[in-house]
Write a protein that holds these residues in place. Structure first.
Motif, PDB file in Angstrom:
ATOM      1  N   ALA A 183     166.209  68.436  12.354  1.00 27.73           N
ATOM      2  CA  ALA A 183     165.123  69.345  12.002  1.00 27.73           C
ATOM      3  C   ALA A 183     163.962  68.589  11.374  1.00 27.73           C
ATOM      4  CB  ALA A 183     165.623  70.421  11.046  1.00 27.73           C
ATOM      5  N   LEU A 184     162.729  69.011  11.704  1.00 25.05           N
ATOM      6  CA  LEU A 184     161.529  68.396  11.134  1.00 25.05           C
ATOM      7  C   LEU A 184     160.770  69.401  10.282  1.00 25.05           C
ATOM      8  CD1 LEU A 184     160.267  66.453  14.294  1.00 25.05           C
ATOM      9  CD2 LEU A 184     161.563  65.566  12.369  1.00 25.05           C
ATOM     10  N   ASP A 185     161.502  70.312   9.658  1.00 20.75           N
ATOM     11  CA  ASP A 185     160.854  71.391   8.922  1.00 20.75           C
ATOM     12  C   ASP A 185     160.632  71.040   7.456  1.00 20.75           C
ATOM     13  OD1 ASP A 185     163.435  71.461   8.007  1.00 20.75           O
ATOM     14  OD2 ASP A 185     163.921  73.443   8.792  1.00 20.75           O
ATOM     15  N   GLY A 186     160.617  69.759   7.133  1.00 19.70           N
ATOM     16  CA  GLY A 186     160.338  69.333   5.770  1.00 19.70           C
ATOM     17  C   GLY A 186     161.510  69.424   4.826  1.00 19.70           C
ATOM     18  N   ARG A 187     162.689  69.747   5.334  1.00 22.54           N
ATOM     19  CA  ARG A 187     163.843  69.917   4.459  1.00 22.54           C
ATOM     20  C   ARG A 187     164.243  68.590   3.832  1.00 22.54           C
ATOM     21  NH1 ARG A 187     168.626  72.282   7.776  1.00 22.54           N
ATOM     22  NH2 ARG A 187     166.946  73.696   8.371  1.00 22.54           N
ATOM     23  N   GLU A 188     164.811  68.669   2.633  1.00 23.83           N
ATOM     24  CA  GLU A 188     165.314  67.499   1.911  1.00 23.83           C
ATOM     25  C   GLU A 188     166.834  67.580   1.923  1.00 23.83           C
ATOM     26  OE1 GLU A 188     163.482  65.162   0.388  1.00 23.83           O
ATOM     27  OE2 GLU A 188     161.485  66.053   0.536  1.00 23.83           O
ATOM     28  N   ILE A 195     158.402  79.788   0.610  1.00 21.20           N
ATOM     29  CA  ILE A 195     158.462  79.618   2.064  1.00 21.20           C
ATOM     30  C   ILE A 195     159.882  79.249   2.498  1.00 21.20           C
ATOM     31  CG2 ILE A 195     156.053  78.932   2.189  1.00 21.20           C
ATOM     32  CD1 ILE A 195     157.002  76.036   2.451  1.00 21.20           C
ATOM     33  N   PRO A 196     160.246  79.513   3.761  1.00 20.37           N
ATOM     34  CA  PRO A 196     161.586  79.178   4.240  1.00 20.37           C
ATOM     35  C   PRO A 196     161.734  77.711   4.649  1.00 20.37           C
ATOM     36  CG  PRO A 196     160.387  80.328   5.951  1.00 20.37           C
ATOM     37  CD  PRO A 196     159.504  80.333   4.746  1.00 20.37           C
ATOM     38  N   PHE A 197     160.643  76.970   4.649  1.00 25.02           N
ATOM     39  CA  PHE A 197     160.709  75.547   4.971  1.00 25.02           C
ATOM     40  C   PHE A 197     160.662  74.716   3.685  1.00 25.02           C
ATOM     41  CE2 PHE A 197     158.624  76.310   9.334  1.00 25.02           C
ATOM     42  CZ  PHE A 197     159.866  76.574   9.884  1.00 25.02           C
ATOM     43  N   GLU A 198     160.741  73.392   3.837  1.00 24.99           N
ATOM     44  CA  GLU A 198     160.605  72.438   2.733  1.00 24.99           C
ATOM     45  C   GLU A 198     161.696  72.594   1.670  1.00 24.99           C
ATOM     46  OE1 GLU A 198     158.389  70.004   2.488  1.00 24.99           O
ATOM     47  OE2 GLU A 198     157.054  70.496   4.154  1.00 24.99           O
ATOM     48  N   ARG A 199     162.850  73.122   2.029  1.00 22.94           N
ATOM     49  CA  ARG A 199     163.893  73.417   1.045  1.00 22.94           C
ATOM     50  C   ARG A 199     164.884  72.273   0.885  1.00 22.94           C
ATOM     51  NH1 ARG A 199     165.004  79.097  -0.326  1.00 22.94           N
ATOM     52  NH2 ARG A 199     163.106  80.268   0.123  1.00 22.94           N
ATOM     53  N   PHE A 200     165.765  72.407  -0.120  1.00 20.26           N
ATOM     54  CA  PHE A 200     166.729  71.372  -0.459  1.00 20.26           C
ATOM     55  C   PHE A 200     168.123  71.782   0.017  1.00 20.26           C
ATOM     56  CE2 PHE A 200     163.501  71.428  -3.891  1.00 20.26           C
ATOM     57  CZ  PHE A 200     162.907  70.201  -3.636  1.00 20.26           C
ATOM     58  N   PHE A 201     168.791  70.850   0.713  1.00 19.53           N
ATOM     59  CA  PHE A 201     170.136  71.083   1.221  1.00 19.53           C
ATOM     60  C   PHE A 201     171.055  70.025   0.609  1.00 19.53           C
ATOM     61  CE2 PHE A 201     167.334  73.129   4.120  1.00 19.53           C
ATOM     62  CZ  PHE A 201     168.019  74.224   4.620  1.00 19.53           C
ATOM     63  N   LEU A 202     171.968  70.483  -0.251  1.00 19.71           N
ATOM     64  CA  LEU A 202     172.784  69.585  -1.067  1.00 19.71           C
ATOM     65  C   LEU A 202     174.196  69.482  -0.522  1.00 19.71           C
ATOM     66  CD1 LEU A 202     172.940  67.932  -3.772  1.00 19.71           C
ATOM     67  CD2 LEU A 202     173.691  70.060  -4.861  1.00 19.71           C
ATOM     68  N   GLY A 203     174.737  68.242  -0.567  1.00 19.04           N
ATOM     69  CA  GLY A 203     176.136  68.032  -0.212  1.00 19.04           C
ATOM     70  C   GLY A 203     176.309  67.096   0.961  1.00 19.04           C
ATOM     71  N   GLY A 204     177.386  66.282   0.899  1.00 17.59           N
ATOM     72  CA  GLY A 204     177.731  65.436   2.031  1.00 17.59           C
ATOM     73  C   GLY A 204     177.163  64.039   1.931  1.00 17.59           C
ATOM     74  N   ASP A 205     176.941  63.456   3.122  1.00 21.27           N
ATOM     75  CA  ASP A 205     176.546  62.050   3.199  1.00 21.27           C
ATOM     76  C   ASP A 205     175.071  61.815   2.958  1.00 21.27           C
ATOM     77  OD1 ASP A 205     175.348  62.848   5.646  1.00 21.27           O
ATOM     78  OD2 ASP A 205     177.163  62.322   6.756  1.00 21.27           O
ATOM     79  N   GLY A 206     174.262  62.881   2.951  1.00 20.40           N
ATOM     80  CA  GLY A 206     172.839  62.724   2.687  1.00 20.40           C
ATOM     81  C   GLY A 206     172.012  62.326   3.879  1.00 20.40           C
ATOM     82  N   LEU A 207     172.619  62.237   5.056  1.00 16.31           N
ATOM     83  CA  LEU A 207     171.865  61.868   6.247  1.00 16.31           C
ATOM     84  C   LEU A 207     171.126  63.082   6.781  1.00 16.31           C
ATOM     85  CD1 LEU A 207     174.459  59.608   8.102  1.00 16.31           C
ATOM     86  CD2 LEU A 207     172.606  58.929   6.591  1.00 16.31           C
ATOM     87  N   SER A 217     171.757  57.218 -11.957  1.00 17.01           N
ATOM     88  CA  SER A 217     170.669  57.821 -11.186  1.00 17.01           C
ATOM     89  C   SER A 217     170.550  59.286 -11.554  1.00 17.01           C
ATOM     90  CB  SER A 217     170.950  57.668  -9.684  1.00 17.01           C
ATOM     91  OG  SER A 217     169.959  58.304  -8.913  1.00 17.01           O
ATOM     92  N   VAL A 218     169.315  59.783 -11.541  1.00 15.56           N
ATOM     93  CA  VAL A 218     169.064  61.199 -11.800  1.00 15.56           C
ATOM     94  C   VAL A 218     167.997  61.690 -10.825  1.00 15.56           C
ATOM     95  CG1 VAL A 218     167.368  60.670 -13.616  1.00 15.56           C
ATOM     96  CG2 VAL A 218     168.467  62.913 -13.557  1.00 15.56           C
ATOM     97  N   GLU A 219     168.157  62.910 -10.322  1.00 15.46           N
ATOM     98  CA  GLU A 219     167.204  63.492  -9.374  1.00 15.46           C
ATOM     99  C   GLU A 219     166.933  64.951  -9.743  1.00 15.46           C
ATOM    100  OE1 GLU A 219     168.061  62.941  -5.161  1.00 15.46           O
ATOM    101  OE2 GLU A 219     169.567  61.441  -5.690  1.00 15.46           O
ATOM    102  N   PHE A 220     165.721  65.392  -9.388  1.00 14.51           N
ATOM    103  CA  PHE A 220     165.354  66.796  -9.604  1.00 14.51           C
ATOM    104  C   PHE A 220     164.301  67.186  -8.559  1.00 14.51           C
ATOM    105  CE2 PHE A 220     162.325  69.866 -11.361  1.00 14.51           C
ATOM    106  CZ  PHE A 220     163.170  70.941 -11.625  1.00 14.51           C
ATOM    107  N   GLY A 221     164.411  68.404  -8.053  1.00 16.84           N
ATOM    108  CA  GLY A 221     163.413  68.910  -7.114  1.00 16.84           C
ATOM    109  C   GLY A 221     163.178  70.388  -7.304  1.00 16.84           C
ATOM    110  N   PHE A 222     161.923  70.812  -7.120  1.00 14.81           N
ATOM    111  CA  PHE A 222     161.569  72.224  -7.290  1.00 14.81           C
ATOM    112  C   PHE A 222     160.531  72.617  -6.244  1.00 14.81           C
ATOM    113  CE2 PHE A 222     158.600  75.363  -9.226  1.00 14.81           C
ATOM    114  CZ  PHE A 222     159.467  76.447  -9.215  1.00 14.81           C
ATOM    115  N   LEU A 223     160.805  73.702  -5.541  1.00 17.62           N
ATOM    116  CA  LEU A 223     159.881  74.269  -4.559  1.00 17.62           C
ATOM    117  C   LEU A 223     159.392  75.598  -5.093  1.00 17.62           C
ATOM    118  CD1 LEU A 223     158.608  74.264  -1.682  1.00 17.62           C
ATOM    119  CD2 LEU A 223     160.675  75.454  -0.904  1.00 17.62           C
ATOM    120  N   GLY A 224     158.071  75.738  -5.288  1.00 17.62           N
ATOM    121  CA  GLY A 224     157.520  76.950  -5.881  1.00 17.62           C
ATOM    122  C   GLY A 224     156.440  77.588  -5.026  1.00 17.62           C
TER     123      GLY A 224
END
Length: 841
Positions: free
Chosen positions: A725-730, A709-721, A693-700
């Motif tokens: 928060a409903l701020d669009g974070r991944e 923007i401070p929303f819609e960002r990527f948070f990496l690590g852990g179980d992935g659950l 599997s391969v993944e990539f994400g970019f917020l510009g």
């Protein structure tokens, strides 16, 4: 236990010699009585024997013999005797049937195996109470268990079965207790594998061809050296196939033997005859009218002069391991020629050059006459028929049958392992056939009920997901079982709450709008309330809150080009963020609001094989872009000046002015977000599946002066659950590290991740699907391309298990080891335990 026997005793009387020559005197039955040790009713036994008053019988005649045979074959008695008594002068006779019942099994005790295996042995051998205990039952049980464990590698397994009569039994029946003693011994390891007669292929190549039978090797981890007879027999076939792949079509195993060594290991000795090496000569196609020789040659892909490869030739004709492969049989089968046959025939082998004729009988094109489904007790017929690729009146296609199985399995309403296409009434004369798909319903609705501590207090979650919902029956009280089901729609409700937050969400989707084509309409509504922590009361301060309300409408449709595995989707979403005295650093203003109006466009292609829980092949990729309007182009705000002013302000003394500037910057969020993800599935051995599997994400940002923007960002690590928060974070899974620990506090604007999983199923039954896995992962999250290096990764490895139950969804646990330190630390992270609840597969 005494030996069972049958005895037919005829009491002979003085009969003239000439009568004997004609088969004996005839007697008329006067009375029939039943004696002996039996619990059966006399009239039942007499009826079963088919003897009756007034019937003519003879000593040694067929009717008496048939009566004995019928009573004996009932497997109810261990002694059967028929006596002729009271013979009168007018040739009348009384018949006495003397019987002794077989003993019944009272109880069975099994020793030598684990408790969980005992019930399995009882079921497999029908060792249930009241079963008649025969010598055949004892022998069959002993032989079955001995062979069972020998096949598993316990070559020295011994099974002893002993019975003992039950005493003081109040019921007038003979009963016995049975003791089954199993001594499996140890699995026998293979010390050596020796080949004799091989000059053309080395011992190493031949051992490699035997994929499941290996000799002892301390550095081999994946394949054990234990002898399993069934695997060994398969490997002998693979051994011959290896020769055939290299041109030695006459190769064979002359003999094989097992040598028992003093150290309790065995040695295998295999004598082979290699024969001569052959090459392909001329290949002619005979009988083909639908396809040209040139076209079939392109499918066959074998040239004159190639090394003869019987295994590959067979696959090019019909690859049994790939029912959807590109071979000559499928070329015909997928274009209507169900009754076609393709046979390669060797017409010459002079000079070790084999000339072939591919003889083709095309037959008539076949058409589907009747297409039916059975087994769908909940799902309505139209939900199934719209997924079926085989229609009445259409040409037969094996590919369409395989695709139908896949589509029905992907619905999630049926046990994907139990979908069976049954071809009925094939008529080569008329060119017609019927097909019936048998499905097995499984629970498709799920309930999520959780409770636990986190974030400073108790968190409760209630979720209901109905994946085979029926909206049109929502007012029909009789349809609530417990909810209206059967139309393939999805409805989900979720509530999560603690003293610091509350979230509510509702979603609904209709996969086939108007029921005419796969055009999905979906909508979702969500609301979240978050409160700050009051350090004085150590409780939530409800006067300091952050509310998020959102709504989304989406549509998606299946494409026809480049193939119909592609899905094109679009969505329009809006979120309103409302802050009241909520100063956290996320925004520099604690009072105010922000709005997020965005459009998402996506393209996915999913052709994974049949079972969505445990795919064994295919791939799944998705690319999407989430876009807001470029407000800075037309709203007249000079963001460059605002940025210069903000950079010149003191972050402490001028905090109020900074907040005003940021309120203007984020009144309407402006951004674009691109994501890509791809998974592949490959069955590297039977049921063993590799998943890269391969993944990539970019917020510009459109306008660098306005910033990311401070929303819609990527948070990496852990179980992935995801969290509340409903701020669009991944939230991106990377096991072996704490949750969201590999991104900055506010999240990253770029991430990439690589993953490799090896999966093996424990069970794929309807009630539960369980598989074990091992994984290697690596990923990184940064805030700018200046810091982005796709190969500078936080790495981890580990093992886990997944359990899927229809009522509760996916559950699992992973043990991951992080090989790299967390940001800001110097020592590797080490082991982490992750619990997986409801995550996708």
């Amino acid at each position: 236990m005494k030996k069972f026997y049958a005895l037919l005793l005829f009491i002979l009387v003085a009969i003239p010699h000439n009568t004997f020559a004609q088969g004996g005197d005839k007697y008329t039955i006067n009375e029939i009585t039943v004696t002996g040790n039996t619990a059966f009713n006399a009239s039942t036994i007499i009826t079963y024997s088919r003897l009756k008053k007034g019937q003519e019988v003879s000593i040694g005649g067929d009717k008496i013999a048939e009566a004995v045979k019928k009573l004996w074959n009932s497997n109810l008695f261990n002694d059967v005797k028929i006596y002729f008594i009271n013979i009168t002068e007018d040739n009348k006779v009384d018949i006495e049937i003397n019987l002794s019942d077989l003993p019944e099994l009272n109880e069975v005790r099994i020793e030598g195996v684990k408790k969980g295996k005992k019930e399995e042995i009882i079921d497999e051998n029908n060792l249930k109470p009241r079963v008649k205990v025969t010598e055949n039952l004892i022998t069959t049980t002993r032989n079955y268990l001995t062979n069972k464990y020998k096949k598993k590698g316990f070559l020295n397994a011994k099974v002893n079965v002993v019975t003992s009569e039950v005493t003081n039994d109040s019921i007038e029946k003979t009963r016995v207790n049975m003791l089954v003693n199993i001594n499996k011994g140890n699995k026998v390891k293979i010390k050596s594998i020796t080949f004799n007669g091989n000059d053309k292929l080395s011992d190493g190549k031949l051992r490699k061809a035997m994929k499941n039978t290996k000799k002892k090797n301390p550095i081999r981890l994946l394949k054990r050296s234990k002898y399993v007879e069934e695997d060994y027999k398969e490997d002998l076939v693979s051994l011959v196939d290896k020769y055939k792949e290299n041109g030695y079509r006459d190769a064979r195993v002359l003999r094989d033997s097992i040598i028992y060594n003093d150290d309790k290991t065995i040695s295998l000795v295999i004598d082979v005859e290699e024969g001569e090496k052959y090459t392909f000569g001329k290949i002619d196609f005979v009988g083909n009218t639908v396809y040209t020789d040139e076209f079939l040659s392109q499918i066959l892909r074998i040239e004159e002069g190639d090394t003869y490869n019987g295994v590959e030739l067979k696959k090019r004709i019909a690859d049994e391991e790939k029912p959807d492969g590109i071979d000559i049989t499928n070329i015909y089968q997928n274009t209507g020629y169900m009754f076609s046959t393709i046979n390669p025939v060797e017409v010459s082998a002079d000079g070790n050059v084999i000339d072939l004729e591919i003889r083709i009988t095309e037959g008539k094109p076949a058409y589907f006459n009747s297409v039916t489904v059975k087994g769908n007790d909940i799902t309505n017929d139209h939900v199934i028929y719209r997924e079926i690729r085989t229609r009445p009146g259409e040409l037969y296609s094996r590919a369409n049958i395989i695709r139908t199985i896949r589509e029905l399995g992907q619905l999630g309403f049926f046990n994907a392992q139990a979908i069976v296409p049954d071809i009925k009434n094939p008529n080569p004369v008329d060119g017609t056939l019927d097909i019936e798909y048998t499905v097995e319903e499984q629970g498709s609705s799920q309930i999520e009920l959780q409770g636990g501590y986190g974030g400073g207090g108790f968190i409760g979650t209630l979720g209901l997901s109905f994946n085979n919902f029926s909206l049109r029956n929502i007012l029909n009280g009789e349809a609530y079982k417990p909810v209206p089901r059967g139309d393939g729609q999805s409805l989900a409700l979720r509530l999560q709450a603690s003293q610091f937050f509350q979230t509510y969400s509702f979603s609904f989707s209709e996969p086939w709008l108007n029921g005419r084509k796969p055009f999905q309409l979906s909508t979702s509504i969500s609301h979240s309330r978050q409160f700050l922590f009051d350090p004085q009361t150590r409780r939530a301060d409800r006067s300091r809150r952050f509310n998020i309300t959102g709504i989304t409408f989406g549509i998606s449709t299946r494409l026809k080009e480049p193939d119909d595995y592609f899905l094109f989707s679009q969505a329009l979403s809006y979120q309103h963020y409302d802050l009241q005295n909520y100063n956290t650093g996320l925004f520099t203003f604690g009072d105010g609001s922000s709005n997020n109006l965005s459009y998402t466009i996506g393209l996915t292609r999913n052709n994974t094989y049949n079972d969505p829980i445990y795919p064994t092949g295919g791939s799944n990729f998705a690319v999407s872009a989430k876009l807001s309007l470029p407000y800075s182009l037309f709203n007249g705000v000079d963001y460059k000046a605002l940025k210069e002013e903000r950079d010149g302000l003191d972050p402490v003394a001028d905090i109020d002015r900074i907040g005003q500037i940021d309120q203007e910057r984020f009144k309407w969020l402006e951004f674009y977000k691109v994501k890509f993800k791809a998974d592949w599935y490959a069955e590297v051995a039977k049921k063993l599946v590799l998943r890269p599997s391969v993944e990539f994400g970019f917020l510009g940002a459109y306008n660098n002066d306005r910033g990311v923007i401070p929303f819609e960002r990527f948070f990496l690590g852990g179980d992935g659950l995801g969290n509340f928060a409903l701020d669009g974070r991944e939230v991106i899974q990377l096991r072996g590290y704490p949750n969201q620990s590999l991104s900055s506090q506010d999240g990253g604007s770029i991430y990439n991740k690589f993953s490799l999983e090896l999966r093996y199923p424990i069970t794929l039954g309807q009630g539960a699907k369980i598989y074990a896995l091992s994984f290697l992962e690596g990923g990184a999250s940064v805030n700018s391309f200046r810091d982005f290096n796709p190969f500078d990764l936080q790495r981890s490895a580990g093992v886990g298990v997944r359990i899927f139950m229809p009522a509760f969804g996916l559950l699992g646990i992973d043990f991951g080891h992080g090989f790299d330190p967390l940001p800001g630390l110097s020592q590797k992270n080490g082991w982490e335990t992750h619990f997986i609840i409801g995550q996708q597969f």
